[in-house]
Design a protein around this motif. Structure first.
Motif, mmCIF file in Angstrom:
data_model
loop_
_atom_site.group_PDB
_atom_site.id
_atom_site.type_symbol
_atom_site.label_atom_id
_atom_site.label_comp_id
_atom_site.label_asym_id
_atom_site.label_seq_id
_atom_site.Cartn_x
_atom_site.Cartn_y
_atom_site.Cartn_z
ATOM 1 N N ARG B 14 34.343 55.683 -5.770
ATOM 2 C CA ARG B 14 35.573 56.373 -5.410
ATOM 3 C C ARG B 14 35.199 57.849 -5.362
ATOM 4 O O ARG B 14 35.034 58.505 -6.389
ATOM 5 C CB ARG B 14 36.642 56.107 -6.472
ATOM 6 C CG ARG B 14 38.023 56.449 -5.970
ATOM 7 C CD ARG B 14 39.093 56.015 -6.938
ATOM 8 N NE ARG B 14 40.365 56.601 -6.548
ATOM 9 C CZ ARG B 14 41.355 56.838 -7.381
ATOM 10 N NH1 ARG B 14 41.230 56.522 -8.652
ATOM 11 N NH2 ARG B 14 42.477 57.391 -6.955
ATOM 12 N N SER B 75 34.683 49.646 -9.350
ATOM 13 C CA SER B 75 35.125 50.660 -8.381
ATOM 14 C C SER B 75 35.484 50.023 -7.051
ATOM 15 O O SER B 75 36.485 50.373 -6.429
ATOM 16 C CB SER B 75 34.028 51.692 -8.141
ATOM 17 O OG SER B 75 33.521 52.169 -9.338
ATOM 18 N N GLU B 78 38.684 47.617 -7.359
ATOM 19 C CA GLU B 78 39.948 48.365 -7.367
ATOM 20 C C GLU B 78 40.313 48.834 -5.960
ATOM 21 O O GLU B 78 41.470 48.786 -5.548
ATOM 22 C CB GLU B 78 39.833 49.572 -8.302
ATOM 23 C CG GLU B 78 39.901 49.195 -9.773
ATOM 24 C CD GLU B 78 39.868 50.413 -10.692
ATOM 25 O OE1 GLU B 78 39.884 51.546 -10.173
ATOM 26 O OE2 GLU B 78 39.819 50.209 -11.924
ATOM 27 N N TYR B 108 32.184 50.910 -13.881
ATOM 28 C CA TYR B 108 32.210 52.029 -12.926
ATOM 29 C C TYR B 108 30.851 52.342 -12.325
ATOM 30 O O TYR B 108 30.655 53.424 -11.788
ATOM 31 C CB TYR B 108 32.777 53.284 -13.599
ATOM 32 C CG TYR B 108 34.253 53.178 -13.879
ATOM 33 C CD1 TYR B 108 35.184 53.320 -12.853
ATOM 34 C CD2 TYR B 108 34.716 52.933 -15.169
ATOM 35 C CE1 TYR B 108 36.544 53.219 -13.105
ATOM 36 C CE2 TYR B 108 36.075 52.830 -15.431
ATOM 37 C CZ TYR B 108 36.985 52.977 -14.393
ATOM 38 O OH TYR B 108 38.329 52.886 -14.644
ATOM 39 N N ASP B 345 41.078 56.589 -18.881
ATOM 40 C CA ASP B 345 40.888 55.914 -17.588
ATOM 41 C C ASP B 345 40.442 56.898 -16.520
ATOM 42 O O ASP B 345 39.532 56.613 -15.750
ATOM 43 C CB ASP B 345 42.193 55.244 -17.136
ATOM 44 C CG ASP B 345 42.452 53.964 -17.916
ATOM 45 O OD1 ASP B 345 41.535 53.533 -18.647
ATOM 46 O OD2 ASP B 345 43.563 53.408 -17.798
ATOM 47 N N GLY B 349 36.601 57.122 -14.571
ATOM 48 C CA GLY B 349 36.393 57.108 -13.123
ATOM 49 C C GLY B 349 35.347 58.131 -12.690
ATOM 50 O O GLY B 349 34.814 58.060 -11.594
ATOM 51 N N THR B 352 30.919 57.242 -12.525
ATOM 52 C CA THR B 352 30.183 56.594 -11.431
ATOM 53 C C THR B 352 28.916 57.375 -11.062
ATOM 54 O O THR B 352 28.971 58.580 -10.812
ATOM 55 C CB THR B 352 31.104 56.465 -10.197
ATOM 56 O OG1 THR B 352 32.256 55.727 -10.600
ATOM 57 C CG2 THR B 352 30.413 55.745 -9.062
#
Lengths: 427, 403
Positions: B14, B75, B78, B108, B345, B349, B352
């Motif tokens: 993401r 990732s 989602e 992730y 959370d 993210g 990654t």
């Protein structure tokens, strides 16, 4: 008196101090009853016919070939379509083409041989200067003037040519030289244009003693020909109440990230301050050839989120960043003037400026330190952030000082120079 | 027997947006989801849907003889849920055939195995749960982000009961004279190690359409012949594993359709299965098929499948990356201490690995690969935006802690 003013920058299209300085002085000249026809790099044969102080903001434009038809651009977008972005001075990205005409006139002056060779170079910026010169000569021939006022080397070729064609006095206004910009030897072709411009000029105006000395020393221009007129400062827009970004004291570097401006000193100062007091944020605003190097260095120092890069900012973003700034650091190795400290001071920030800057010659309420003295700069910052009372006092005095630092006085000095030249011309 | 183990990595980061200093404190949307959606759509259409359909038909055609395995990161799952649920559905159809193994990794696609053990266990746990909910499989095979592996990773994985197999890169520097065709065991003999046969895997993933490569054009017949020849090395009947691990995007995205990549995949099982000594296997099959005591392999320095160095340098070799990683992990700890579920959370993210990959400044060939994947103009830009995001997150956590 009608002045033909030649500039590469003017708000809202500015990247550095030049545009703001020309704006301030033109407005004051207008207040004093001088008429100014302003030629900017444009995408068509336009010039701006300024007669009243407010004209510097609404920029009434005249389409040259159609014989003086006046039109006031209504939107910023329309203005942007007309004026070539001055960004191209340092970042040759935006195109301006199709002036045509007048190029044959370029050969008419003897001094011009070498300059013409330079301008015919492949390098994009030189081509742009060539285009600008052609257009400006066409406009100048059509509308005439009493005095030609050319700001910095980009407009010198046009100034020189117009002087030969119109037989009117030429004043070149030196805001910065190639020696300042390059922080080293610089580009010989630009030196030649600067030298020829100053040599052909009837008068040279320098923005500081610092610059005047440099002009005498490096270009061997005689002292009598040079007048020093310090830049002043006028707030173009009333500052909007922008929010603060950080609760912590915020220290700003704003300018091109290049050797001349001393960005490497800024990070060294940041490290020294943060070693003693973590409670501070350093922001670097601008772009330039040293950006990469400076970022890697700051990262290697492990400054984490205490050192941030804001990149190149437009005018609105500059306002926002100034609103969140407590201390502005100008560690320039060589700074002909340096308007950023004045902008910051007018919004309540405290300025720490290099002794080798023109601005240091005219302001009292700022800290003046040698650009290499990082320890002194760091301890000054620490003292300011640890003593809110002292900070507040300095901030208040600085703000007041800048508020009284109008262009009117500077405009008087410029008018004096113009007046002398007119008298000579009459004789 | 020669076991061909096909494993495909399915991941899309993401990506972060161009987050400027002036956004700090006023914009808590760090991601460029418009760009993420566009890329996901493109890859879904060019690769995922098409290749899934092909694999499904091959599994059907070869009735139990054709197998593939996957690792899908949290990732991408989602993002698929959000933008392309039908792609996720087609992965579920593959799962339902029983021929497809889904492996575990960090949720992730993070570097937590190197920097934060506690976070590593959390993310592996989250990912295993996800595999169970999405595909009904509790993974027994672990593959770390970008095949990063060393004894320390094995030690961490050993602390989680469920794993029997770990995948890693078959780099010469860990194998020496040994062959990646044999299964090995971790230094503590807790798991089996399957090592990527990178020459053959990269023939498909990187060189397939390279006209200046001697093997061009690569036909299925020639490829299978190369595999058959590998089998001649083994005279004692020991099971060999030809581990062909690669990015799933090889099909249709890195290698475009007009290169013939889909035809290659379509004809591979039929051609390979003509030889009675070749079969397709999943990593988990090695538990039962291995017919010898695997040699222990100790790997002190981390290896990975990234770049020619096959080490950590893609994510952790310059000052931008080390400052970014250190600042991030310090902040993550701070946020975890605060217990703010929501901000944990958000912070996760940012773990990654791609984020740090974009900051890589290595030049030449690998630099080109980094540039190909990066949504930014330069590694420095990637760094600047990321540090700004961290500064914002830091402000948010300070504010929440005050309240």
């Amino acid at each position: 008196m009608r002045i033909l003013s030649l500039s590469w920058e003017f708000p809202p299209f500015i990247t550095g101090g030049l545009g703001m300085a020309v704006y301030g002085m033109v407005r004051s000249l207008l207040k004093k009853g001088v008429a100014v026809d302003l030629v900017l790099p444009a995408k068509g044969k336009y010039f701006f016919s300024l007669r009243h102080p407010e004209d510097v903001d609404n920029l009434p434009r005249v389409v040259s070939q159609i014989g003086g038809e006046k039109a006031t651009p209504h939107s910023m977008k329309e203005l942007k379509d007309i004026i070539g972005s001055p960004l191209s001075v340092y970042q040759t990205t935006i195109g301006m083409r199709g002036f045509g005409g007048a190029v044959e006139d370029l050969g008419s002056s003897e001094e011009f041989g070498k300059i013409l060779d330079t301008l015919n170079d492949e390098y994009y910026l030189f081509r742009q200067v060539l285009d600008y010169t052609g257009m400006t000569v066409d406009i100048g021939k059509e509308i005439g003037c009493d005095i030609i006022h050319a700001h910095d080397w980009l407009t010198f070729p046009a100034g020189i040519l117009l002087k030969t064609i119109l037989h009117k006095p030429l004043v070149v206004h030196v805001h910065a030289t190639e020696f300042d910009r390059a922080g080293g030897a610089g580009d010989g072709r630009i030196h030649n244009i600067e030298y020829t411009g100053m040599k052909c000029a009837d008068k040279v105006i320098a923005v500081s003693e610092f610059t005047a000395n440099l002009i005498m020393e490096k270009y061997h221009i005689e002292k009598e020909k040079i007048s020093v007129v310090h830049n002043a400062y006028v707030m173009k827009d009333c500052p909007v109440n922008h929010r603060r970004i950080f609760d912590e004291p915020t220290i700003l570097f704003m300018g091109r990230i290049t050797l001349q401006k001393g960005p490497d000193y800024f990070i060294e100062v940041a490290r020294r301050v943060l070693e003693k007091n973590k409670n501070a944020r350093f922001i670097m605003a601008g772009s330039g050839d040293m950006e990469r190097q400076v970022l890697h260095r700051a990262a290697a120092m492990g400054l984490g989120t205490r050192f941030l890069s804001a990149g190149f900012l437009d005018r609105d973003e500059v306002e926002q960043i100034l609103a969140t700034t407590d201390i502005l650091l100008l560690p320039s190795v060589s700074e002909p003037f340096g308007i950023a400290p004045l902008e910051a001071m007018s919004r309540g920030a405290v300025a720490i400026v290099s002794k080798s800057s023109g601005v240091a010659e005219i302001i009292q309420n700022a800290f003046k330190i040698d650009f290499w003295d990082i320890d002194q700069m760091a301890s000054t910052i620490l003292k300011l952030i640890e003593n809110p009372r002292e900070f507040a006092e300095m901030s208040k005095r600085g703000r007041e000082e800048v508020a009284n630092l109008g262009w009117d006085e500077a405009a008087d000095k410029i008018l004096e120079v113009f007046g002398q030249l007119q008298e000579t011309a009459v004789c | 027997m020669l076991n061909i183990v096909l494993y495909f990595q399915v991941h899309q980061p993401r990506r972060l947006g161009k987050y400027k200093v002036l956004h700090i404190g006023s914009n808590d949307n760090y991601f460029d989801d418009e760009l993420n959606r566009k890329i996901l759509n493109k890859v879904s259409d060019k690769c995922y849907l098409r290749t899934n359909r092909l694999l499904l038909s091959l599994i059907d055609r070869f009735k139990g003889e054709f197998k593939v395995s996957f690792s899908l990161t949290g990732s991408i799952i989602e993002q698929l849920r959000r933008y392309r649920p039908e792609v996720l559905e087609s992965f579920r159809q593959l799962a339902a055939t029983g021929q497809v193994e889904f492996m575990a990794e960090t949720y992730y696609h993070s570097l937590s195995s190197l920097f934060d053990e506690e976070e590593f266990f959390d993310q592996v746990g989250m990912h295993s749960e996800l595999m169970e909910t999405e595909f009904g499989q509790k993974p027994v095979t672990f593959r770390n982000t970008e095949l990063i592996y060393c004894d320390k990773v094995a030690e961490l994985v050993s602390q989680i009961d469920q794993f029997k197999i770990i995948l890693a890169e078959g780099a010469e520097k860990i194998l020496g004279w040994r062959s990646p065709l044999y299964a090995y065991s971790t230094y503590n003999a807790n798991q089996l190690l399957l090592l990527k046969y990178y020459q053959l895997a990269d023939d498909i993933a990187f060189r397939f359409s390279n006209k200046s490569w001697l093997g061009f054009p690569l036909t299925v017949e020639r490829f299978v012949e190369w595999i058959e020849r590998l089998g001649l090395l083994e005279r004692d009947g020991r099971e060999l594993y030809v581990n062909l691990f690669m990015d799933y995007e090889t099909f249709g995205e890195h290698q475009w359709e007009d290169t013939g990549i889909f035809a290659f995949l379509e004809h591979l099982p039929g051609c390979a299965l003509k030889n009675g000594h070749i079969r397709f296997a999943n990593p988990r099959d090695a538990i039962d098929s291995i017919n010898y005591q695997p040699a222990r392999l100790s790997v002190k320095e981390p290896v990975s499948w990234a770049d020619t160095e096959r080490d950590l340098s893609a994510w952790f070799s310059n000052s931008l990356q080390s400052n970014a990683l250190r600042t991030y992990h310090d902040l993550l700890k701070k946020i975890k201490r605060s217990g703010s579920k929501h901000l944990i959370d958000v912070a996760r993210g940012l773990s990654t690995s791609d984020i740090y990959y974009y900051m890589c400044t290595k030049y030449f060939n690998d630099g080109d690969v980094h540039k190909y994947f990066s949504p930014y103009d330069s590694p420095e830009q990637a760094y600047v935006y990321f540090i700004n995001v961290l500064a914002d997150l830091e402000k948010r956590i300070e504010k929440e802690t005050l309240v």
